[in-house]
Scaffold this motif. Structure first.
Motif, short mmCIF file in Angstrom:
data_model
loop_
_atom_site.label_atom_id
_atom_site.label_comp_id
_atom_site.label_asym_id
_atom_site.label_seq_id
_atom_site.Cartn_x
_atom_site.Cartn_y
_atom_site.Cartn_z
N VAL A 180 78.10 36.24 3.92
CA VAL A 180 78.02 34.91 3.31
C VAL A 180 78.87 34.88 2.04
O VAL A 180 78.82 35.80 1.23
CB VAL A 180 76.57 34.53 2.94
N VAL A 181 79.62 33.81 1.87
CA VAL A 181 80.29 33.50 0.61
C VAL A 181 79.62 32.28 0.02
O VAL A 181 79.42 31.27 0.71
CB VAL A 181 81.79 33.25 0.81
N VAL A 182 79.26 32.36 -1.25
CA VAL A 182 78.72 31.22 -2.00
C VAL A 182 79.81 30.78 -2.97
O VAL A 182 80.27 31.57 -3.80
CB VAL A 182 77.45 31.60 -2.78
N ILE A 183 80.23 29.53 -2.88
CA ILE A 183 81.25 28.99 -3.79
C ILE A 183 80.56 28.09 -4.80
O ILE A 183 80.02 27.04 -4.45
CB ILE A 183 82.33 28.20 -3.04
N GLY A 184 80.55 28.52 -6.04
CA GLY A 184 79.92 27.76 -7.12
C GLY A 184 78.66 28.43 -7.61
O GLY A 184 77.82 28.85 -6.81
N ALA A 226 86.55 37.29 4.52
CA ALA A 226 86.26 36.87 5.88
C ALA A 226 84.75 36.82 6.02
O ALA A 226 84.07 37.85 5.96
CB ALA A 226 86.86 37.85 6.88
N THR A 227 84.21 35.64 6.18
CA THR A 227 82.76 35.46 6.11
C THR A 227 82.21 34.81 7.38
O THR A 227 82.88 34.02 8.03
CB THR A 227 82.37 34.62 4.88
N ARG A 228 80.98 35.16 7.68
CA ARG A 228 80.31 34.56 8.84
C ARG A 228 79.69 33.21 8.50
O ARG A 228 79.45 32.40 9.39
CB ARG A 228 79.22 35.53 9.34
N ALA A 229 79.41 32.96 7.24
CA ALA A 229 78.80 31.69 6.82
C ALA A 229 79.23 31.38 5.38
O ALA A 229 79.60 32.28 4.62
CB ALA A 229 77.29 31.75 6.92
N LEU A 230 79.14 30.11 5.04
CA LEU A 230 79.59 29.66 3.72
C LEU A 230 78.56 28.70 3.13
O LEU A 230 78.12 27.76 3.80
CB LEU A 230 80.93 28.95 3.85
N ILE A 231 78.18 28.95 1.89
CA ILE A 231 77.40 27.98 1.11
C ILE A 231 78.35 27.36 0.09
O ILE A 231 78.85 28.05 -0.80
CB ILE A 231 76.21 28.65 0.40
N ASN A 232 78.63 26.09 0.25
CA ASN A 232 79.52 25.39 -0.67
C ASN A 232 78.68 24.65 -1.71
O ASN A 232 77.91 23.74 -1.37
CB ASN A 232 80.40 24.38 0.08
N ALA A 233 78.81 25.07 -2.96
CA ALA A 233 78.00 24.51 -4.05
C ALA A 233 78.91 24.14 -5.21
O ALA A 233 78.64 24.51 -6.36
CB ALA A 233 76.93 25.52 -4.47
N THR A 234 79.97 23.41 -4.91
CA THR A 234 81.01 23.15 -5.91
C THR A 234 80.77 21.89 -6.73
O THR A 234 81.53 21.61 -7.66
CB THR A 234 82.37 23.05 -5.22
#
Length: 368
Positions: free
Chosen positions: A9-13, A127-135
């Motif tokens: 998982v990548v968390v952006i923000g 390279a991520t399986r899921a993304l949490i976008n919190a921008t």
């Protein structure tokens, strides 16, 4: 993709929504910097709060909800909210060892290999399986365009650059915008300015009485309906009305909050209406809100014809690997907390190979 670092998982923000998501990822047993990574482009902890104007003290903040698992206690109401909340977020990151990477710019998220998303950043690719976008929205202030705007000889600025009232002493100021920021700016500036004028597109709606759970659910439902239809979200605040506080009552009684309809054009010396009315001004302050900062998701083509990303709960309908938290109905501090939890629950199902469509119960009522 060979050079991209693989994570689940990548968390952006790393504002309220991103930290909530990271906290719940941690609770599921995922390890920061091994299983997930949190990326934040801001120079220090505090999310958008760190950029708020100095006169917005913590005591003036309405509806700041604690992050999950750690209360904010003992805060001095007279200190700037940027300092109080910045320190709280920093302590939160340390307490739960979230290891936020900053400052890191995310330039694009695109389709990768092997079913993964490729997140391109200033510190390399993930390279991520899921993304949490919190921008959030702070990075995309909305500037309306009006005829003659470039000819104005005075100063134009947006809420995002508001320095506090002192810089407007002795000046004639037009404040544009009917939201909470606009009224707060106007009431502060009126104490030091030579003249102030309040201009809004629509007559403001003042809300008297408590903002209870029923009102909260009704407000969230209006915002949620838009994102379900793929329309650009309105903030929860925009549908709740302006709270009729003692300060607002005084400002209405003294004429500070006497509203003018939106002007038709800007002149070198001020603003003008087609009926012949004019107002001379030294400053135009655009308290006209913000838009969702999601341009980095453009390569994935998530937007609907209506201009927004269609979302069910937190899940992007066009791509179940992507969850938007702090977007639409979760764009409040309590809503962001619940959205972070809901997104992590759905991502857990996705990582386990199950259907990642989560329930919406975690988002209601997402009250400001």
């Amino acid at each position: 993709m060979a050079a991209a670092r693989k994570v689940d998982v990548v968390v952006i923000g790393a504002g309220q929504a991103g930290l909530s998501g990271a906290y719940h990822l941690r609770r599921t047993g995922l390890e920061p910097d091994r299983d997930f990574v949190v990326l934040d482009h801001a120079p220090r902890p505090g999310g958008a709060w760190q950029f708020r104007w100095p006169s917005l003290t913590y005591g003036k903040v309405h509806g700041m909800h604690a992050l999950p698992g750690m209360e904010l206690t003992g805060a001095d109401d007279d200190r700037p909210s940027s300092e109080v909340i910045g320190e709280y977020f920093a302590a939160y990151e340390r307490t739960f060892d979230l290891r936020v990477h900053r400052p890191v710019e995310v330039s694009a998220v695109r389709e990768g290999a092997d079913g993964r998303l490729l997140v391109e950043t200033s510190e390399g690719a993930y390279a991520t399986r899921a993304l949490i976008n919190a921008t959030g929205t702070w990075d995309r202030p909305f500037w309306p365009r009006y005829p003659g705007q470039e000819s104005f000889r005075g100063r134009q600025l947006h809420t995002a650059d508001y320095p506090g009232p002192a810089e407007f002493a002795g000046q004639r100021v037009v404040v544009v915008g009917g939201g909470a920021s606009g009224t707060q700016h106007l009431m502060e500036i009126a104490e030091v300015a030579a003249e102030t004028y309040w201009v809004t597109r629509r007559p403001p709606v003042f809300r008297d009485g408590p903002f209870d759970a029923d009102r909260g659910r009704a407000a969230v439902a209006l915002v949620e309906d838009r994102v379900r239809r793929g329309l650009p979200p309105q903030s929860v605040v925009s549908v709740t009305g302006l709270p009729l506080t003692d300060a607002v009552r005084r400002a209405r009684e003294t004429g500070v909050l006497d509203r003018l309809p939106m002007f038709d054009r800007i002149t070198p010396d001020g603003v003008a209406w087609d009926d012949g009315r004019t107002v001379a001004a030294d400053v135009i302050l655009w308290a006209t809100g913000f838009r969702a900062a999601i341009d980095h998701l453009a390569p994935l083509k998530l937007r609907e014809p209506g201009g927004g990303i269609r979302v069910e709960g937190t899940r992007a309908v066009r791509d179940s690997r992507i969850h938007l938290v702090g977007y639409g109905p979760s764009a409040s501090t309590i809503g962001a907390n619940r959205a972070g939890r809901a997104a992590v629950r759905a991502i857990g199902l996705l990582l386990a190979g199950h259907d990642a469509v989560e329930s919406d119960e975690a988002l209601a009522p997402a009250v400001v």
